[in-house]
Design a protein around this motif. Sequence first.
Motif, PDB file in Angstrom:
ATOM      1  N   TYR A 156     -19.687  10.613  57.218  1.00 41.10           N
ATOM      2  CA  TYR A 156     -20.740  10.404  56.222  1.00 41.10           C
ATOM      3  C   TYR A 156     -21.714  11.588  56.211  1.00 41.10           C
ATOM      4  N   SER A 157     -22.037  12.092  57.392  1.00 41.29           N
ATOM      5  CA  SER A 157     -22.922  13.252  57.485  1.00 41.29           C
ATOM      6  C   SER A 157     -22.246  14.499  56.920  1.00 41.29           C
ATOM      7  N   ARG A 158     -20.964  14.631  57.201  1.00 41.94           N
ATOM      8  CA  ARG A 158     -20.209  15.781  56.688  1.00 41.94           C
ATOM      9  C   ARG A 158     -20.145  15.740  55.161  1.00 41.94           C
ATOM     10  N   LEU A 159     -19.975  14.552  54.609  1.00 40.94           N
ATOM     11  CA  LEU A 159     -19.957  14.405  53.153  1.00 40.94           C
ATOM     12  C   LEU A 159     -21.314  14.744  52.553  1.00 40.94           C
ATOM     13  N   ALA A 160     -22.381  14.329  53.211  1.00 39.48           N
ATOM     14  CA  ALA A 160     -23.737  14.637  52.737  1.00 39.48           C
ATOM     15  C   ALA A 160     -23.940  16.145  52.657  1.00 39.48           C
ATOM     16  N   ALA A 161     -23.462  16.849  53.671  1.00 38.79           N
ATOM     17  CA  ALA A 161     -23.593  18.306  53.695  1.00 38.79           C
ATOM     18  C   ALA A 161     -22.840  18.935  52.527  1.00 38.79           C
ATOM     19  N   LYS A 162     -21.654  18.417  52.234  1.00 39.29           N
ATOM     20  CA  LYS A 162     -20.873  18.955  51.117  1.00 39.29           C
ATOM     21  C   LYS A 162     -21.548  18.661  49.781  1.00 39.29           C
ATOM     22  N   LEU A 163     -22.130  17.491  49.653  1.00 37.78           N
ATOM     23  CA  LEU A 163     -22.844  17.147  48.417  1.00 37.78           C
ATOM     24  C   LEU A 163     -24.035  18.071  48.203  1.00 37.78           C
ATOM     25  N   ARG A 170     -31.099  17.194  46.870  1.00 35.39           N
ATOM     26  CA  ARG A 170     -32.006  16.905  47.971  1.00 35.39           C
ATOM     27  C   ARG A 170     -31.392  15.791  48.808  1.00 35.39           C
ATOM     28  N   ILE A 171     -31.770  15.745  50.059  1.00 37.57           N
ATOM     29  CA  ILE A 171     -31.239  14.713  50.940  1.00 37.57           C
ATOM     30  C   ILE A 171     -31.619  13.317  50.447  1.00 37.57           C
ATOM     31  N   SER A 172     -32.828  13.183  49.898  1.00 36.17           N
ATOM     32  CA  SER A 172     -33.283  11.882  49.398  1.00 36.17           C
ATOM     33  C   SER A 172     -32.495  11.429  48.169  1.00 36.17           C
ATOM     34  N   GLU A 173     -31.904  12.387  47.459  1.00 38.61           N
ATOM     35  CA  GLU A 173     -31.175  12.065  46.230  1.00 38.61           C
ATOM     36  C   GLU A 173     -29.758  11.570  46.502  1.00 38.61           C
ATOM     37  N   ILE A 174     -29.253  11.821  47.696  1.00 34.48           N
ATOM     38  CA  ILE A 174     -27.872  11.422  48.007  1.00 34.48           C
ATOM     39  C   ILE A 174     -27.796  10.420  49.155  1.00 34.48           C
ATOM     40  N   ALA A 175     -28.945  10.009  49.668  1.00 39.79           N
ATOM     41  CA  ALA A 175     -28.949   9.114  50.829  1.00 39.79           C
ATOM     42  C   ALA A 175     -28.350   7.746  50.505  1.00 39.79           C
ATOM     43  N   LYS A 176     -28.413   7.348  49.244  1.00 36.99           N
ATOM     44  CA  LYS A 176     -27.838   6.067  48.839  1.00 36.99           C
ATOM     45  C   LYS A 176     -27.247   6.223  47.439  1.00 36.99           C
ATOM     46  N   LEU A 177     -25.936   6.090  47.345  1.00 37.70           N
ATOM     47  CA  LEU A 177     -25.237   6.249  46.066  1.00 37.70           C
ATOM     48  C   LEU A 177     -24.292   5.070  45.849  1.00 37.70           C
ATOM     49  N   PRO A 206     -13.754  18.507  42.977  1.00 38.11           N
ATOM     50  CA  PRO A 206     -12.984  17.267  42.784  1.00 38.11           C
ATOM     51  C   PRO A 206     -12.707  16.545  44.101  1.00 38.11           C
ATOM     52  N   GLU A 207     -12.476  17.319  45.171  1.00 36.53           N
ATOM     53  CA  GLU A 207     -12.178  16.714  46.476  1.00 36.53           C
ATOM     54  C   GLU A 207     -13.385  15.959  47.031  1.00 36.53           C
ATOM     55  N   THR A 208     -14.557  16.565  46.910  1.00 37.42           N
ATOM     56  CA  THR A 208     -15.778  15.917  47.398  1.00 37.42           C
ATOM     57  C   THR A 208     -16.103  14.692  46.551  1.00 37.42           C
ATOM     58  N   TYR A 209     -15.926  14.811  45.245  1.00 37.17           N
ATOM     59  CA  TYR A 209     -16.168  13.678  44.351  1.00 37.17           C
ATOM     60  C   TYR A 209     -15.235  12.514  44.699  1.00 37.17           C
TER      61      TYR A 209
END
Length: 300
Positions: A156-163, A170-177, A206-209
Amino acid sequence: MAKTPSIVKQMADLVKNSMKIGESKHVAKADGSAKEGIFSFNSAVAMKSTWVNMGKFCREEFGLLDIRSISPEMVREYLSKKAYDDEVSAKTYANICTRIEKFCTALESKRGIVVSELRAEIKECRAFTEDLRAAAKDNRAYLDPEKTISKIGDPYSRLAAKLQLEGGARISEIAKLDKRNLTENEGKIVLKNTKGGLERTTKVSPETYEELAEIIKERGQYRLDVKKYRAELREAALLTGDDPKKSTHGFRFNFAQRFYFQLLAEGMSPEMAKSRVSSRLGHKRSEITDRYLSLEMLVA
């Protein structure tokens, strides 16, 4: 055993105990106690606002329960948030630094806490306001972001970094999707929890999405443990020989600089490119984007 008061009450009490309203500041300066007091109502209100805001941030991001345990890392992350996520002006940022320095003085005089490391951290962060153009030399982009991301163990942390790296979020923009953040156009993500409340769309590979979409399909939502993410990222930075102080903001620096160069390569003018980068980062003022771009880029 007495229950520890809330962070808000601890901060409010510290302000109250530091107030010397009605006393002469000139006399206090003469006897050397001026730095320990708050001599006006307006100053007390400003101090309380900043101290409480910082305390809440440290509680939410680091689990802080006692203000006596606040660390240089917590202060650094709070000030980074103000500079890069909240996009405060240089003047406002400098005022916040001054109020936190006052907090250190109060913590030392009223609670007997040694604050030399906190003061050193604030001094380092304060240099940011001396010259915003010079501050651009302080490039927080990761030297090899993909390598850093590869060292993050938690998926989950690795995905956040890729996003963040690919989309500039921003971290706050992807913390909950959840599924409302996904689009029919694969690769595009709608960011809803934005500064100012205005939705914007960003694009990732596409891979991250697909990785994000799969998590949301299986679990109903993607929810990031921000505290864990910060810890994993610090460790990954150390493992790759990078500076752990770059924190999550570093990936937004990488995104901004890569996107800027991409637009220049496509024939866009420097000013138009900066405007596009600013929009993708969610900045209301283009000069904020200067903080993410090096001097060499700004004069390209």
